[in-house]
Write a protein that holds these residues in place. Structure first.
Motif, PDB file in Angstrom:
ATOM      1  N   TYR A   1       0.818  -1.204   0.000  1.00 48.36           N
ATOM      2  CA  TYR A   1       0.000   0.000   0.000  1.00 48.36           C
ATOM      3  C   TYR A   1       0.860   1.265   0.000  1.00 48.36           C
ATOM      4  N   ALA A   2       0.177   2.388  -0.176  1.00 47.42           N
ATOM      5  CA  ALA A   2       0.820   3.701  -0.121  1.00 47.42           C
ATOM      6  C   ALA A   2      -0.157   4.671   0.520  1.00 47.42           C
ATOM      7  N   TYR A   3       0.370   5.758   1.080  1.00 50.87           N
ATOM      8  CA  TYR A   3      -0.493   6.798   1.649  1.00 50.87           C
ATOM      9  C   TYR A   3       0.191   8.154   1.540  1.00 50.87           C
ATOM     10  N   SER A   4      -0.623   9.193   1.656  1.00 50.97           N
ATOM     11  CA  SER A   4      -0.147  10.555   1.411  1.00 50.97           C
ATOM     12  C   SER A   4       0.559  11.137   2.629  1.00 50.97           C
ATOM     13  N   ALA A   5       1.204  12.268   2.417  1.00 50.24           N
ATOM     14  CA  ALA A   5       1.883  12.996   3.482  1.00 50.24           C
ATOM     15  C   ALA A   5       0.866  13.823   4.265  1.00 50.24           C
ATOM     16  N   GLY A   6       1.317  14.344   5.410  1.00 48.09           N
ATOM     17  CA  GLY A   6       0.497  15.257   6.187  1.00 48.09           C
ATOM     18  C   GLY A   6      -0.522  14.589   7.087  1.00 48.09           C
ATOM     19  N   LEU A   7      -0.303  13.315   7.432  1.00 46.62           N
ATOM     20  CA  LEU A   7      -1.249  12.614   8.295  1.00 46.62           C
ATOM     21  C   LEU A   7      -0.811  12.689   9.754  1.00 46.62           C
ATOM     22  N   ASP A   8      -1.777  12.691  10.661  1.00 50.19           N
ATOM     23  CA  ASP A   8      -1.497  12.622  12.092  1.00 50.19           C
ATOM     24  C   ASP A   8      -1.093  11.178  12.398  1.00 50.19           C
ATOM     25  N   THR A   9       0.153  10.969  12.766  1.00 50.77           N
ATOM     26  CA  THR A   9       0.666   9.608  12.956  1.00 50.77           C
ATOM     27  C   THR A   9       0.133   8.963  14.239  1.00 50.77           C
ATOM     28  N   ARG A  10      -0.507   9.740  15.110  1.00 51.54           N
ATOM     29  CA  ARG A  10      -1.113   9.165  16.318  1.00 51.54           C
ATOM     30  C   ARG A  10      -2.485   8.570  16.037  1.00 51.54           C
ATOM     31  N   LEU A  11      -3.189   9.069  15.017  1.00 50.48           N
ATOM     32  CA  LEU A  11      -4.558   8.655  14.743  1.00 50.48           C
ATOM     33  C   LEU A  11      -4.719   7.844  13.460  1.00 50.48           C
ATOM     34  N   SER A  12      -3.855   8.040  12.491  1.00 53.44           N
ATOM     35  CA  SER A  12      -4.019   7.404  11.184  1.00 53.44           C
ATOM     36  C   SER A  12      -3.505   5.964  11.223  1.00 53.44           C
TER      37      SER A  12
END
Length: 173
Positions: free
Chosen positions: A31-42
């Protein structure tokens, strides 16, 4: 896309009388995911038939383009017609539950190179053959019939074993 992105659903259909082996199976999720995510919740969550098997944080704030996750598929959860769900929970870095913020810029994807492997055995349920030591009971009950089935191209050893079984059942009856 978005906070509550729809799940990816992968159907898993086992053929005929196939049953997962006791060691279960495995899934490799690419998989892949975008930048700018909250790493505590995502997170990425993997479910089999509604049972969550693994949940991992999306812990790279810069995003990832080539991530992989290994998941064990327990045999007690694998059914003849199963479905594997991959769910992404995507929250922005400065997420505030009380503030409105557009979420179209956050995304995740599941690659086609993902793989599901379930080693299988094919068998049919048989009656308890240990009861044959009691003079063939219950297979020789009055009015009961017994059919011995072999493949059209059965090897000679199988044919001989079937003939011995038929002879013994005939002697008992």
């Amino acid at each position: 896309r978005g906070y509550y992105a729809p799940q990816f659903r992968v159907p898993i259909v086992l053929e005929g009388d196939a049953v997962a082996r006791p060691e279960g199976g495995r899934a490799e999720i690419n998989y892949a995911y975008s930048a700018g995510l909250d790493t505590r919740l995502s997170t990425i969550e993997v479910r089999l038939n509604g049972v969550t098997l693994r949940s991992m944080p999306l812990d790279d704030a810069a995003g990832e383009q080539d991530a992989s996750l290994q998941v064990r598929l327990p045999p007690e959860v694998v059914e003849p017609r199963s479905y594997l769900d991959v769910v992404f929970h995507l929250f922005p870095e400065d997420y505030d539950a009380c503030a409105w913020r557009p979420d179209e810029t956050h995304w995740a994807t599941l690659y086609a190179s993902s793989e599901v492997s379930i080693p299988r055995d094919n068998y049919a349920m048989l009656p308890d053959l240990g009861r044959l030591r009691f003079l063939g009971w219950p297979l020789n009950l009055e009015g009961e019939s017994l059919a011995v089935v072999l493949a059209d191209d059965a090897p000679p050893a199988d044919v001989a074993a079937a003939a011995q079984l038929i002879a013994q059942m005939g002697a008992w009856s």
